[in-house]
Design an enzyme around this catalytic site. Structure first.
Site, PDB file in Angstrom:
ATOM      1  N   LYS A  87      40.527  52.220  50.390  1.00 22.10           N
ATOM      2  CA  LYS A  87      39.954  50.906  50.704  1.00 22.10           C
ATOM      3  C   LYS A  87      40.785  49.806  50.049  1.00 22.10           C
ATOM      4  CE  LYS A  87      36.726  51.405  46.816  1.00 22.10           C
ATOM      5  NZ  LYS A  87      35.333  51.771  46.438  1.00 22.10           N
TER       6      LYS A  87
ATOM      7  N   TYR B 227      50.859  24.471  29.772  1.00 17.01           N
ATOM      8  CA  TYR B 227      49.643  23.664  29.904  1.00 17.01           C
ATOM      9  C   TYR B 227      48.837  23.675  28.611  1.00 17.01           C
ATOM     10  CZ  TYR B 227      50.145  23.204  34.966  1.00 17.01           C
ATOM     11  OH  TYR B 227      50.598  22.888  36.212  1.00 17.01           O
TER      12      TYR B 227
END
Ligand SMILES: *Cc1c(COP(=O)(O)O)cnc(C)c1O
Length: 373
Positions: free
Chosen positions: A39, A260
């Site tokens: 899956k 950042y």
């Protein structure tokens, strides 16, 4: 421009390692059979390539989650490969199972009824798997619902129940008493069904011992190198290698911030490399100031925040002339594998795998590669 230089980051998937892992799991569950759960595009590693390689190794049972995943996988595999769809059909899509040769996992009374109605309409007996809930409270018939169906004379009419299955809640915790409790419930509930093969174990369930193996095991994660018990030694091979390229290098002075919000400041003059991978590639932001990247034998700390497309690495220890733009850094390899990275990120290795970026160039390696004739 050389083709290989076009990719900023390369994900190498060793199909032979996946096959070796499946053979190891199959050996453990013998004489029961071993399926492969593919899956979510085989947990991000390529369902078509993985399923073809495993079919070639002898795997005949496959599980996907969604109908559309099953429909996409069907033409990849020969007709004797059984493809189960874990979610079963959504209302109105039942006929897709028949037309595409997929075995639905029926999980709820209304889903069973609609499949029974289709069988009646087609005047055929249709194969299906049945899932019941032994504790997950997520998918599958509840005990009361199963009893009600079993009590009806036409409860399974038109349905050839090929597999009785359930799913473990905490299989990666061998000492959790829930495992034995679910095993007991599973034994009790499957006696309500027509006699058919049974399946309970996912990857970690296989390592709980023979009582959990039944007729078919359903490993996904372990095929791809996820440790069955986190932090504990295991017999599985690491499957992927992730490499990303150096973009540029700069020197920063003592006290200067990087990235950042300047979450990292240089304690001494340092050399910082910018590498072409970021959280948009599934290199999780929670790895900020925590991960290690590897470069020619050096373990190097990721410093500052993970950005969308880049990370910054302290390369002060690396000889300057080695740091040429375009050179690869290793982010995942057999030394620092998905399990180690997951621990650094504060998540599990499943999430590391299924978040692997769509911008990576995926290279499938190994003698198991290639389409089936
Ligand atoms: C995903 C899934 C599996 C495979 O689980 P792993 O832990 O990846 O081995 C097996 N059965 C069901 C019902 C699943 O949803």
């Amino acid at each position: 421009m050389a083709a290989s230089l076009r990719s900023a980051a390369v994900l190498t998937i060793d199909l032979d390692a996946i096959v070796a892992n499946w053979l190891e799991l199959a050996r453990r569950v013998a004489p029961g059979a071993c399926a492969a759960v593919v899956k979510a595009d085989a947990y991000g590693l390529g369902a078509a390539q993985v399923a073809a390689a495993l079919y070639r190794a002898g795997c005949r049972f496959f599980f996907v989650a969604l109908m559309e995943e099953g429909i996409a996988l069907r033409p990849v595999l020969p007709a004797d490969a059984v493809i189960h769809v874990l979610h079963g059909p959504l209302p109105g899509t039942e006929l897709d199972c028949v037309e595409h040769g997929l075995i639905p996992v029926l999980n709820a009374p209304d889903q069973v009824q609609r499949y029974r109605a289709l069988a009646q309409r087609l005047d055929r007996v249709l194969p299906a798997a049945l899932q019941f809930d032994t504790g997950m409270a997520r998918m599958g018939l509840q005990e009361r619902e199963l009893e009600q169906l079993a009590a009806q004379r036409d409860g399974w009419q038109g349905i050839d129940v090929r597999l009785a299955m359930s799913h473990l809640v905490s299989a990666e915790e061998p000492d959790n008493p829930l495992n034995a409790l679910q095993l007991q419930r599973f034994e009790r509930l499957r006696a309500l069904l027509p006699a058919c093969p049974a399946s309970l174990a996912n990857s970690s369930g296989i390592f709980l011992g023979g009582a959990y193996h039944f007729n078919l095991a359903r490993p996904g994660a372990a095929l791809y190198g996820v440790a069955p018990v986190p932090g504990r030694a295991h017999p599985l091979r690491s499957v992927i290698r992730l490499q990303a390229r150096l973009l540029q290098v700069r020197d920063v002075g003592e006290g200067e911030g990087v990235g950042y919000n300047h979450t990292w400041q240089a304690a001494r003059p340092s050399r910082i490399a910018t590498v072409s991978v970021g959280y948009a590639d599934g290199y999780l932001r929670s790895l900020s100031n925590r991960a290690t990247l590897r470069f020619r034998g050096h373990d190097l700390p990721l410093v500052g925040r993970v950005s969308m497309d880049t990370v910054t690495v302290d390369v002060s220890r690396v000889p300057a002339n080695a740091l040429q733009p375009g050179t690869f850094f290793d982010l995942i390899d057999e030394v620092q594998d998905i399990n180690a990275l997951a621990a650094q990120a504060g998540t599990n290795a499943y999430e590391i795998l299924t978040q692997l970026g769509h911008r990576y160039e995926r290279r499938h390696l190994g003698s198991s590669a290639g389409n089936l004739a």
